[in-house]
Design an enzyme around this catalytic site. Structure first.
Site, PDB file in Angstrom:
ATOM      1  N   HIS A 104      57.803  54.965  36.144  1.00 40.51           N
ATOM      2  CA  HIS A 104      56.251  54.222  36.728  1.00 40.51           C
ATOM      3  C   HIS A 104      55.525  53.717  35.645  1.00 40.51           C
ATOM      4  CE1 HIS A 104      51.920  54.962  38.306  1.00 40.51           C
ATOM      5  NE2 HIS A 104      52.833  54.170  39.314  1.00 40.51           N
TER       6      HIS A 104
ATOM      7  N   HIS B 230      50.256  47.754  44.037  1.00 41.85           N
ATOM      8  CA  HIS B 230      51.379  48.625  44.493  1.00 41.85           C
ATOM      9  C   HIS B 230      51.782  48.102  45.841  1.00 41.85           C
ATOM     10  CE1 HIS B 230      49.858  51.645  41.535  1.00 41.85           C
ATOM     11  NE2 HIS B 230      51.136  52.113  41.572  1.00 41.85           N
TER      12      HIS B 230
ATOM     13  N   ARG C  76      37.957  38.036  40.227  1.00 43.16           N
ATOM     14  CA  ARG C  76      39.214  39.140  39.988  1.00 43.16           C
ATOM     15  C   ARG C  76      38.441  40.623  39.527  1.00 43.16           C
ATOM     16  NH1 ARG C  76      42.551  42.397  40.282  1.00 43.16           N
ATOM     17  NH2 ARG C  76      44.584  42.548  39.613  1.00 43.16           N
TER      18      ARG C  76
ATOM     19  N   CYS D 140      42.989  34.014  35.676  1.00 39.54           N
ATOM     20  CA  CYS D 140      43.798  35.193  35.990  1.00 39.54           C
ATOM     21  C   CYS D 140      44.941  35.106  35.745  1.00 39.54           C
ATOM     22  CB  CYS D 140      43.751  35.787  37.477  1.00 39.54           C
ATOM     23  SG  CYS D 140      44.665  37.219  37.501  1.00 39.54           S
TER      24      CYS D 140
ATOM     25  N   TYR E 264      49.766  43.559  32.448  1.00 35.81           N
ATOM     26  CA  TYR E 264      49.515  42.452  31.969  1.00 35.81           C
ATOM     27  C   TYR E 264      50.294  42.311  30.503  1.00 35.81           C
ATOM     28  CZ  TYR E 264      45.531  42.002  35.004  1.00 35.81           C
ATOM     29  OH  TYR E 264      44.708  41.579  36.196  1.00 35.81           O
TER      30      TYR E 264
END
Lengths: 608, 608
Positions: free
Chosen positions: A141, A165, A246, A302, A444
């Site tokens: 994960h 997700h 964002r 972004c 990121y």
């Protein structure tokens, strides 16, 4: 109105304003669903990939794998998700039946699921009434063991906060772990509980501001919206109301009086991240009064900008931003290095000698489930270097910063991906370690194109992305644009193109080039000279060498296609270090869909 | 020895040492002539371009244009030059007869030529006994009016110093201006004069040092040589003896005592470039004793590195460097910003306020014809920023700097193209203006690929190139390498690849990727861990963020082709700003052939 397109000297602003009134704009920009983007991806670059996986897909269909539970998944993810499943199967050599044949799954109760809430008991989660045993997935994960917070529970409330997700890619991973269905009675019970949580949700999102209807939202909670591309090109300084938004979490409760807002400044113990050696507060009023007032023109973008294009090559995790998660503003505030120098007596040399390697930033926007706050950090070499231009900003385009953009205080990291300019700033800490924030450590980051599903170790090893590479994109015309009636017969008809270009880390853009023959020949674009731009915006001296943080808006014309034919226009920018955009998404693709800077291509068709 | 290639764990150093002893090395590296490279270019990527121009070529051949005077040109330039002539004709729409049909040209005397020595009288020059009227070319000459120095004379002595002229591209431009032949008597007279100048030449090049036979020279006077690629990969710090050499002018007469060498430091008048407001001297001894001794690992690369590949796409002006005009060394010296701070009390803010915008550097290497000295300049934002790392270096890899590399003092501009690290440094000046050096103003600038022949105005408008973009290249195996007998039948045979990667402006390389299917899929290369490298060279912390000036050496293996077949291997690097190498030369090409950073490709064939 369209006849105007034939003149090269026609004012772009008029042209775009006219176009924005036409239904064309509505078709192109008023919120096409993610589904539409996905399905178009299947019909285009991805076709080869889908074809490659066709064998697997057929097998799945024959075994009836598309029925039952996965109707919902299939409905949102379409065949791209199936392709992704197939790819994952190929690479993992996983023998397990991942078909998720819900009709044949056993039924379990909420109580039974709730017992599987740890690595010891096994980790079960519910998504849309299907139960998944994700015990073996915990190590992979990307968010680390945070997944255990959902153990024995429905994952949907968590996914509402961590919206990454909700992508076909993630759903396809989840599909491999399906083990059961909730009983009909408990499915109803879960629905009832969710309804009651909805009102809690109202609480979490109670501080959302009123937003411009011109923004193009791609996620409602947390709110994420693109700038409208044709209006974006009308301003050198993007008006605050249409600056892209964002948000990673709900907008926090904000103080009414900006001046009395306090930021905590901590010197952490370099040998013990949990210990603070020295701490003090500074108010926005002090930042205004006790430090120089410095303004920089900074383009924020972004890191997921243009992910929708990248995802057409191969599915990538995250919101499918088009090319306008980018805006430019004049930010005003106190230079961070001066604040740390004055209040702690620290410069870069001293900070390094004391063992500090990072400066951490923390926002007021918290995640009530995990207890985390949004955060980021940058190396001390960046934070404490005057030439890097970090600001503790209290104004945006000469106004108080709007709620969506970080009121009352935001750290601006010029040239960096937007995620590092932490909004609603409430804490700054010098530290040996990077920020422990999920978004710094487990998000990121970029990986090689061959890494489809980064593991936790992959995330640990990869450096946190700080700066943007060089990028440009076309904002007019939109991809798929059809030049219609009235745009007729003249030999010298042209398509007028307009776009932006910027580069990270203070590197300026020296030129933008445009091609209509897939890169065999290139023509030079011209710089736009907008009314609101600084007088010397055409001059590379507008921003000093190494501090070229603002975009450059450009325009070009190419010959119009013949009636009934189309032309594909691509652009690329070159920065003052000689770096330029790469050609293909196959070179750029990364699992998180970041830093999308392949050549930007739009196809324009001319009606008969 | 070649059987070793089948093992992935085989020591690269052994392997390369073995290979370097074989005739393979001699074939690959011992100085193939420029002619060979050019002719191979015709048979490859350039074929399409040549074909495109075939019509023009035919016309020229029919009119007998290849005879007489141009035998020499044709011999060196082959059909590429013809293609270039044709292209120029296309783009210039020049109606003039450019055939250079020497047999039909009238005869003139040296005396007659000598009268045409100004724009008023017309500008005639002689090259290989043909007379050219270049009056109309003066405005287009990239070197500006310096061309007038040769007016009425033979150009060859000038071209010996400015070797960029001796390229098929330049010769093809010249061909358009042919007007006459020297009389037979005066052709002999000119030869006699040249013979006497040869002894002068001996004077100009009297200070050349002894050089390692391992270097791969591509120009003798001034001396320019590549590092031997297979030995280069054996060292993290390139031994001084095989560090590539790029001299623009003869090596100057150097002082015996390094310590007493003086550098002049000038503060020019910001309103009058000719006036010096303040001046002082500093000796190398003072730099050693009065300032901190700072060492940085810096990769220097000639901006023309890999020009030979770029020139295969389309002819580019300059020496045809292959991929090893690159080397890495530890440079030691006094930080420039501290020297200017201590001696003039200047920091960046103060310098800017006084009107200074550039710091100019001047070498002792002069051009006795024009009176120019080699020079360069960098913006004050770079020169006076500690984090940019400029050094007044007096040591290279712990030794006195060798004569070819700038003894006794060289300014090192980390991350920049090699041309900015001025050797044999004798003067530093703060100024409003950039250096007036030819190499700063009229050379080392890049243009869009569509600009074949930049004019003087193009050079004025373009910014002087400072930094390198991200680049990587394969040093082993060489392009065209044939895996031979003994390298046999095993299923798991691999080709072992080794190369370098670096990026300019302090951006580090985060990964190198390798493809054997033209970029559809990529594999990650591994970092080499050489004995002489710093212990933490694998760690991005080896150099601080923004100061990653050293290369990273890497290796990878790909499956070997089947007997009789070949494989093309390409590599690309990605830097920590997310920039990566572009794919094709068509995107990168520029008239001066600079910053060649398209994917590096080598084709390896396996013998039957």
């Amino acid at each position: 109105q369209l006849k105007n397109l034939t003149g090269t000297a026609v004012c772009c602003r008029q042209l775009l304003a006219a176009a924005s009134k036409s239904s064309q704009r509505l078709n192109a920009f008023s919120g096409p669903s993610q589904l539409r983007v996905l399905s178009s991806s299947v019909t285009r670059e991805n076709q080869a990939q889908v074809n490659r996986c066709h064998g697997d897909k057929e097998r799945q269909e024959k075994s009836g794998s598309n029925g039952g539970t996965f109707a919902a998944v299939a409905a949102t993810a379409a065949s791209v998700a199936m392709a992704t499943v197939a790819v994952n199967k190929d690479t993992n050599n996983d023998e397990k039946d991942t078909s998720g044949n819900a009709a044949n799954l056993p039924s379990v109760t909420l109580e039974e699921v709730a017992k599987h809430n740890s690595l010891q008991t096994g980790v079960w989660v519910i998504y849309q009434n299907t139960v998944y045993d994700v015990t073996n997935f915990v190590d992979s994960h990307p968010g680390g063991e945070k997944i255990l917070l959902a153990a024995g529970k429905d994952v949907e409330p968590f996914w509402d906060l961590y919206a990454v997700h909700k992508s076909p890619h993630v759903l396809s991973i989840l599909a491999e772990y399906a083990i059961a269905r909730l009983t009909a009675a408990d499915a109803l019970e879960l629905q009832r509980r969710k309804a009651s949580e909805q009102s809690d949700d109202g609480g979490k999102f109670a501080n959302e501001p009123k937003r411009s209807p011109l923004l193009v939202p791609i996620n409602k909670r947390p709110y994420n919206a693109m700038s409208p591309p044709e209006i974006l090109m009308d301003h050198y300084y993007t008006p605050n109301a249409i600056h892209f938004v964002r948000n990673h979490l709900p907008v926090p409760k904000l103080p009414e009086d900006a001046n009395s807002h306090r930021v905590k400044l901590d010197l952490k113990d370099p040998t013990n991240e949990e210990k603070v050696n020295r701490s003090l507060n500074v108010t926005v009023e002090q930042l205004r009064n006790d430090f120089p007032r410095v303004s920089y023109d900074v383009t924020l973008a972004c890191a997921g900008n243009r992910r929708n294009e990248m995802a057409q090559w191969r599915q990538a995790r995250g919101l499918e931003w088009r090319q306008t998660a980018v805006s430019n503003a004049r930010w005003t505030g106190a230079p961070l290095h001066l604040v740390l120098k004055k209040l702690f007596g620290l410069d870069l040399d001293k900070a390094r000698k004391l063992g500090y390697r990072h400066v951490q930033f923390e926002g007021m926007d918290g995640d009530s489930i995990t207890g985390d706050f949004y955060g980021a950090s940058v190396p001390v070499e960046v934070a404490l270097d005057e030439s890097r231009g970090l600001l503790l900003a209290y104004e945006m385009n000469g106004e108080a910063i709007p709620a969506d953009h970080g009121y009352p205080l935001r750290v601006i990291v010029p040239g960096a991906i937007g995620a590092r300019s932490v909004k609603w700033l409430c804490r700054i800490a010098l530290s040996r370690q990077e920020s422990s924030s999920f978004w710094l450590r487990s998000d990121y980051k970029t990986f090689q194109p061959s890494l489809y599903t980064p593991t936790v170790e992959d995330f640990v090893r990869a450096p946190a992305q700080l700066y943007w590479p060089v990028v440009s994109a076309i904002c007019w015309p939109p991809d798929g644009h059809v030049i219609r009636d009235g745009y007729g017969a003249d030999e010298d008809e042209v398509v007028q193109i307009r776009g932006y270009a910027f580069s990270g880390a203070g590197a300026g853009v020296v030129r933008v080039e445009v091609t209509t023959d897939d890169g065999n020949t290139w023509q030079l674009a011209q710089w736009c000279n907008l009314d609101d731009a600084p007088d010397d915006v055409d001059d590379s001296l507008h921003q000093p060498f190494g501090q070229r943080w603002a975009w450059r808006l450009w325009e070009a014309t190419v010959p119009a296609p013949k009636p009934g034919q189309s032309v594909t226009i691509a652009c690329k920018a070159v920065n003052d270090n000689g770096n330029q955009q790469p050609e293909r998404w196959s070179s750029v693709w990364n699992a998180r869909g970041l830093l999308g800077n392949a050549w930007h291509r739009v196809t324009v068709k001319r009606g008969q």
